[in-house]
Design an enzyme around this catalytic site. Structure first.
Site, PDB file in Angstrom:
ATOM      1  N   CYS A 250     -18.974  -1.851   0.376  1.00  0.00           N
ATOM      2  CA  CYS A 250     -18.084  -0.769   0.827  1.00  0.00           C
ATOM      3  C   CYS A 250     -18.778  -0.025   1.954  1.00  0.00           C
ATOM      4  CB  CYS A 250     -17.806   0.171  -0.339  1.00  0.00           C
ATOM      5  SG  CYS A 250     -17.031   1.724   0.140  1.00  0.00           S
ATOM      6  N   ASP A 251     -17.990   0.361   2.959  1.00  0.00           N
ATOM      7  CA  ASP A 251     -18.586   1.053   4.112  1.00  0.00           C
ATOM      8  C   ASP A 251     -18.602   2.576   3.966  1.00  0.00           C
ATOM      9  OD1 ASP A 251     -15.933   1.697   4.397  1.00  0.00           O
ATOM     10  OD2 ASP A 251     -15.615   0.542   6.211  1.00  0.00           O
TER      11      ASP A 251
ATOM     12  N   HIS B 153     -16.535   3.975  -4.700  1.00  0.00           N
ATOM     13  CA  HIS B 153     -15.664   5.121  -4.431  1.00  0.00           C
ATOM     14  C   HIS B 153     -15.767   6.168  -5.546  1.00  0.00           C
ATOM     15  CE1 HIS B 153     -12.844   2.915  -1.341  1.00  0.00           C
ATOM     16  NE2 HIS B 153     -14.127   2.878  -0.993  1.00  0.00           N
TER      17      HIS B 153
ATOM     18  N   TYR C 173     -14.532  10.079  -1.868  1.00  0.00           N
ATOM     19  CA  TYR C 173     -13.420   9.678  -2.740  1.00  0.00           C
ATOM     20  C   TYR C 173     -13.364  10.490  -4.032  1.00  0.00           C
ATOM     21  CZ  TYR C 173     -11.842   5.843   0.183  1.00  0.00           C
ATOM     22  OH  TYR C 173     -11.308   5.112   1.214  1.00  0.00           O
TER      23      TYR C 173
ATOM     24  N   ARG D  54      -0.928   7.806   3.947  1.00  0.00           N
ATOM     25  CA  ARG D  54      -1.948   7.173   4.797  1.00  0.00           C
ATOM     26  C   ARG D  54      -1.483   5.792   5.286  1.00  0.00           C
ATOM     27  NH1 ARG D  54      -5.548   7.577   8.689  1.00  0.00           N
ATOM     28  NH2 ARG D  54      -7.035   5.869   8.630  1.00  0.00           N
TER      29      ARG D  54
ATOM     30  N   ASN E 277     -10.426  -4.585  -1.084  1.00  0.00           N
ATOM     31  CA  ASN E 277     -10.286  -3.503  -2.056  1.00  0.00           C
ATOM     32  C   ASN E 277      -9.254  -3.857  -3.122  1.00  0.00           C
ATOM     33  OD1 ASN E 277     -11.977  -1.230  -1.658  1.00  0.00           O
ATOM     34  ND2 ASN E 277     -10.920  -0.767   0.263  1.00  0.00           N
TER      35      ASN E 277
ATOM     36  N   ARG F 121       0.848  -1.201   0.000  1.00  0.00           N
ATOM     37  CA  ARG F 121       0.000   0.000   0.000  1.00  0.00           C
ATOM     38  C   ARG F 121       0.884   1.251   0.000  1.00  0.00           C
ATOM     39  NH1 ARG F 121      -4.869   1.769   4.244  1.00  0.00           N
ATOM     40  NH2 ARG F 121      -5.183   3.833   3.364  1.00  0.00           N
TER      41      ARG F 121
HETATM   42  N1  LIG Z   1     -14.678  -2.095   0.967  1.00  0.00           N
HETATM   43  C1  LIG Z   1     -14.456  -1.239   1.974  1.00  0.00           C
HETATM   44  O1  LIG Z   1     -15.137  -0.248   2.098  1.00  0.00           O
HETATM   45  C2  LIG Z   1     -13.350  -1.501   2.932  1.00  0.00           C
HETATM   46  C3  LIG Z   1     -13.283  -0.857   4.164  1.00  0.00           C
HETATM   47  C4  LIG Z   1     -12.193  -1.104   4.983  1.00  0.00           C
HETATM   48  C5  LIG Z   1     -11.202  -1.989   4.592  1.00  0.00           C
HETATM   49  N2  LIG Z   1     -11.317  -2.578   3.378  1.00  0.00           N
HETATM   50  C6  LIG Z   1     -10.333  -3.551   2.908  1.00  0.00           C
HETATM   51  O2  LIG Z   1     -10.230  -4.605   3.866  1.00  0.00           O
HETATM   52  C7  LIG Z   1      -8.972  -5.236   3.738  1.00  0.00           C
HETATM   53  C8  LIG Z   1      -8.278  -5.327   5.053  1.00  0.00           C
HETATM   54  O3  LIG Z   1      -7.755  -4.079   5.431  1.00  0.00           O
HETATM   55  P1  LIG Z   1      -6.710  -3.908   6.610  1.00  0.00           P
HETATM   56  O4  LIG Z   1      -6.327  -2.475   6.603  1.00  0.00           O
HETATM   57  O5  LIG Z   1      -7.216  -4.475   7.848  1.00  0.00           O
HETATM   58  O6  LIG Z   1      -5.481  -4.762   6.057  1.00  0.00           O
HETATM   59  P2  LIG Z   1      -4.513  -5.758   6.814  1.00  0.00           P
HETATM   60  O7  LIG Z   1      -3.250  -5.803   6.021  1.00  0.00           O
HETATM   61  O8  LIG Z   1      -4.445  -5.477   8.267  1.00  0.00           O
HETATM   62  O9  LIG Z   1      -5.240  -7.197   6.674  1.00  0.00           O
HETATM   63  C9  LIG Z   1      -5.376  -7.862   5.499  1.00  0.00           C
HETATM   64  C10 LIG Z   1      -4.991  -9.320   5.689  1.00  0.00           C
HETATM   65  O10 LIG Z   1      -5.170  -9.984   4.433  1.00  0.00           O
HETATM   66  C11 LIG Z   1      -4.189 -10.985   4.357  1.00  0.00           C
HETATM   67  N3  LIG Z   1      -4.051 -11.477   2.989  1.00  0.00           N
HETATM   68  C12 LIG Z   1      -3.365 -10.942   1.964  1.00  0.00           C
HETATM   69  N4  LIG Z   1      -3.475 -11.723   0.871  1.00  0.00           N
HETATM   70  C13 LIG Z   1      -4.268 -12.769   1.212  1.00  0.00           C
HETATM   71  C14 LIG Z   1      -4.733 -13.911   0.520  1.00  0.00           C
HETATM   72  N5  LIG Z   1      -4.430 -14.118  -0.763  1.00  0.00           N
HETATM   73  N6  LIG Z   1      -5.511 -14.787   1.186  1.00  0.00           N
HETATM   74  C15 LIG Z   1      -5.818 -14.600   2.476  1.00  0.00           C
HETATM   75  N7  LIG Z   1      -5.396 -13.523   3.202  1.00  0.00           N
HETATM   76  C16 LIG Z   1      -4.627 -12.635   2.569  1.00  0.00           C
HETATM   77  C17 LIG Z   1      -2.957 -10.319   4.901  1.00  0.00           C
HETATM   78  O11 LIG Z   1      -1.982 -11.275   5.264  1.00  0.00           O
HETATM   79  C18 LIG Z   1      -3.529  -9.553   6.085  1.00  0.00           C
HETATM   80  O12 LIG Z   1      -3.463 -10.294   7.278  1.00  0.00           O
HETATM   81  C19 LIG Z   1      -8.230  -4.409   2.676  1.00  0.00           C
HETATM   82  O13 LIG Z   1      -8.452  -4.989   1.398  1.00  0.00           O
HETATM   83  C20 LIG Z   1      -8.917  -3.067   2.731  1.00  0.00           C
HETATM   84  O14 LIG Z   1      -8.720  -2.328   1.561  1.00  0.00           O
HETATM   85  C21 LIG Z   1     -12.359  -2.351   2.553  1.00  0.00           C
HETATM   86  O1  LIG Z   2      -7.112   4.497   5.284  1.00  0.00           O
HETATM   87  P1  LIG Z   2      -7.797   3.466   6.091  1.00  0.00           P
HETATM   88  O2  LIG Z   2      -7.147   2.096   5.944  1.00  0.00           O
HETATM   89  O3  LIG Z   2      -8.053   3.842   7.504  1.00  0.00           O
HETATM   90  O4  LIG Z   2      -9.263   3.325   5.494  1.00  0.00           O
HETATM   91  C1  LIG Z   2      -9.441   3.115   4.157  1.00  0.00           C
HETATM   92  C2  LIG Z   2     -10.850   2.658   3.973  1.00  0.00           C
HETATM   93  O5  LIG Z   2     -11.663   3.818   4.093  1.00  0.00           O
HETATM   94  C3  LIG Z   2     -13.050   3.620   3.897  1.00  0.00           C
HETATM   95  O6  LIG Z   2     -13.545   2.806   4.919  1.00  0.00           O
HETATM   96  C4  LIG Z   2     -13.716   3.099   6.286  1.00  0.00           C
HETATM   97  C5  LIG Z   2     -12.684   2.655   7.239  1.00  0.00           C
HETATM   98  O7  LIG Z   2     -12.079   1.485   6.803  1.00  0.00           O
HETATM   99  C6  LIG Z   2     -13.371   2.372   8.562  1.00  0.00           C
HETATM  100  O8  LIG Z   2     -12.438   1.915   9.499  1.00  0.00           O
HETATM  101  C7  LIG Z   2     -14.048   3.574   9.053  1.00  0.00           C
HETATM  102  O9  LIG Z   2     -13.099   4.342   9.742  1.00  0.00           O
HETATM  103  O10 LIG Z   2     -14.725   4.324   8.076  1.00  0.00           O
HETATM  104  C8  LIG Z   2     -14.174   4.401   6.738  1.00  0.00           C
HETATM  105  C9  LIG Z   2     -15.252   4.979   5.909  1.00  0.00           C
HETATM  106  O11 LIG Z   2     -15.340   6.285   6.248  1.00  0.00           O
HETATM  107  C10 LIG Z   2     -13.286   2.980   2.564  1.00  0.00           C
HETATM  108  O12 LIG Z   2     -14.632   2.699   2.343  1.00  0.00           O
HETATM  109  C11 LIG Z   2     -12.470   1.714   2.398  1.00  0.00           C
HETATM  110  O13 LIG Z   2     -12.700   1.172   1.141  1.00  0.00           O
HETATM  111  C12 LIG Z   2     -11.023   2.018   2.616  1.00  0.00           C
HETATM  112  O14 LIG Z   2     -10.263   0.826   2.584  1.00  0.00           O
HETATM  113 MN   LIG Z   3     -14.748   1.383   0.479  1.00  0.00          MN
END
Ligand SMILES: NC(=O)c1ccc[n+]([C@@H]2O[C@H](COP(=O)([O-])OP(=O)(O)OC[C@H]3O[C@@H](n4cnc5c(N)ncnc54)[C@H](O)[C@@H]3O)[C@@H](O)[C@H]2O)c1
Ligand SMILES: O=P(O)(O)OC[C@H]1O[C@H](O[C@H]2[C@H](O)[C@@H](O)[C@@H](O)O[C@@H]2CO)[C@H](O)[C@@H](O)[C@@H]1O
Ligand SMILES: [Mn+2]
EC number: 3.2.1.122
Length: 455
Positions: free
Chosen positions: A172-173, A202, A268, A288, A150, A95
């Protein structure tokens, strides 16, 4: 038909969000009964660090739920009814690269938008397909994957192309977080709001905000004109939202709406509509990813260590809209509740003037057989055009992944609104290929072959 109590697997079990999601599950066990929770991750060490925290959260609420931590897909998914996916392919280390490489070229450096999002997409599509295949092989035939991984827009398009029949719901949240703030502005709980919204993940707009049938968008607009979508509630209910980058993001809704007041933009959109301002305020040496590693991740790891040493678990994570939303969606899938949520679905005419097969984000009624989107109709030319350009960039990226095509990847980067010129696109992509050697072998080869031809 699946019947409770359910077996739930979390793919990306080592995620910083796992304890919050599990807490959200625990406080509503009566509404979503669970027999087992399984954590699955490819990084054993990371998952094992977080697992004791998760187990403590479970045991504070239930002695009977079986808890499994594994990196074996068969153990993780056999008979599972639900899989929550939250994989960060490449973890925070990648990232950081996604954010810092574009910034070195004066281009927005962001996790899911612009070149950073495209790079993250190139890493994630195939592991997501691999996950779907494992779930298909081992899990209950009616199992649902609810996916947060994501960049969700690109993941959704990749899944549509490669596994169109899969029972995957991409969510997505961000809109829910915006609704939390809107609720605070209006003095009503977010669950009381009924919104209309259209776009890609987004990349979308709220067009109506109904409370008891009355459109409150004008009232929200007046608040935004002074403060953006910033509220004290955001920081109170979600500590991350007091991080400087989030405060700025909520504030940036104001300049966007000052110019285009008709609809309320997804935060976004700041990266696409005001990229120069964003770049000016980004620190190329501390993005970030660094903020998160030194904040959310550090706090959680420190709490896990303290719990190991003392048996006392400090307050180190929160449920927030993130944890609440995925459980709401899963409940609606499980019990055919037909709740209305904003999710990603194939367009199929919901937005008349966008391609039939686009993966759009719109309100949908969530049934046990999946989402039934509402009809949006035509969207204005301005929004349609922005959406089409973004969609084309994301679709080309998916094609680049499938075909291992350097040229299509370059087209995807060039088409993205955050990237000013073809030269910027190429310089960033080439640096990203170097940084992603472990993840993009096909693209690396295509690029090397191309370079060899030029020589
Ligand atoms: N859609 C949304 O709105 C939203 C909101 C918040 C977070 N997210 C997503 O959630 C995910 C987790 O975020 P985070 O900040 O906690 O990350 P993080 O790095 O703490 O956790 C992600 C985990 O995924 C694991 N991983 C990687 N590749 C993998 C695979 N092929 N199979 C199984 N596990 C695998 C990593 O080892 C890690 O432990 C990210 O993709 C982030 O972008 C999405
Ligand atoms: O920069 P990050 O890793 O803190 O967050 C990126 C994500 O941002 C949005 O989601 C959330 C966030 O994950 C959640 O913890 C909370 O704080 O609210 C955010 C929404 O406002 C986004 O939707 C995700 O796709 C990103 O990964
Ligand atoms: Mn999102």
């Amino acid at each position: 038909m699946i019947t409770p109590p359910f077996i739930l697997s979390i793919a990306g079990g080592g995620s910083t969000y796992t304890p919050g999601i599990v807490k959200s599950l625990m406080v509503q066990l009566d509404k979503f009964p669970l027999a087992e929770i399984r954590l699955y991750d490819i990084d054993d060490a990371r998952q094992n660090t977080i697992a004791p925290v998760v187990e403590k959260v479970i045991r504070d609420h239930s002695q009977s739920i079986k808890f499994i931590v594994t990196s074996d897909p068969e153990v993780a998914f056999s008979g599972a009814h639900f899989v929550f996916a939250q994989m960060r392919v490449g973890q925070y280390k990648m990232r950081e690269q996604d954010e810092k490489i574009p910034l070195r070229h004066g281009v927005v450096g962001q996790e899911t938008c612009g070149p950073g999002g495209l790079a993250y997409g190139l890493r994630t599509i195939l592991p997501m397909v691999e996950l779907i295949d494992m779930v298909d092989r081992y899990a209950h035939e009616k199992a649902w994957i609810v996916n947060y991984s994501n960049p969700a827009a690109i993941v959704a398009e990749g899944v549509r192309r490669l596994r169109p029949e899969a029972r995957v719901l991409n969510i997505c949240d961000m809109p829910v977080a915006a609704m939390r703030n809107i609720g605070a502005i209006l003095g009503v709980d977010r669950h009381k709001l009924e919104v209309d919204y259209f776009g890609l993940n987004h990349f979308g707009w709220f067009t109506r905000i109904l409370v008891d049938g009355e459109d409150k968008l004008p009232e929200v607009r007046r608040h935004v004109a002074k403060f953006g979508l910033l509220t004290e509630d955001a920081a109170k209910t979600d500590p991350q939202h007091s991080d400087p980058s989030w405060v700025k993001t909520w504030r940036n809704i104001k300049p966007i709406m000052d110019n285009f007041p008709e609809y309320l933009p997804n935060p976004y959109l700041q990266y696409y509509l005001m990229p120069n301002q964003i770049v000016e305020h980004q620190n190329p040496d501390y993005t970030r990813a660094n903020e998160v590693m030194n904040g959310r991740e550090k706090k959680l790891f420190a709490a896990a260590e303290e719990y190991k040493q003392t048996g006392i678990l400090p307050d180190a994570f929160h449920v927030g809209v993130h944890g609440e939303f995925i459980v709401d969606v899963a409940r609606s899938l499980a019990f055919n509740l037909r709740q209305r949520h904003l999710v990603m679905v194939e367009n199929r005419g919901a937005i008349v003037n966008l391609p039939y097969d686009a993966m759009v984000e719109v309100p949908a009624y969530i049934t046990s057989e999946g989402p039934e989107p509402i009809r949006i109709g035509r969207v204005p030319l301005f929004h349609q055009t922005l959406l089409q350009q973004q969609l084309a960039s994301e679709q080309l990226l998916v094609e680049a992944t499938i075909e291992g095509s350097y040229e299509k990847a370059l087209q995807a980067f060039t088409l993205n609104r955050t990237v000013p010129t073809m030269e910027h696109a190429k310089a960033i992509l080439d640096e990203m290929i170097e940084a992603n050697q472990a993840y993009w072998p096909a693209l690396q080869k295509a690029w090397q072959d191309g370079e060899a031809v030029k020589k």
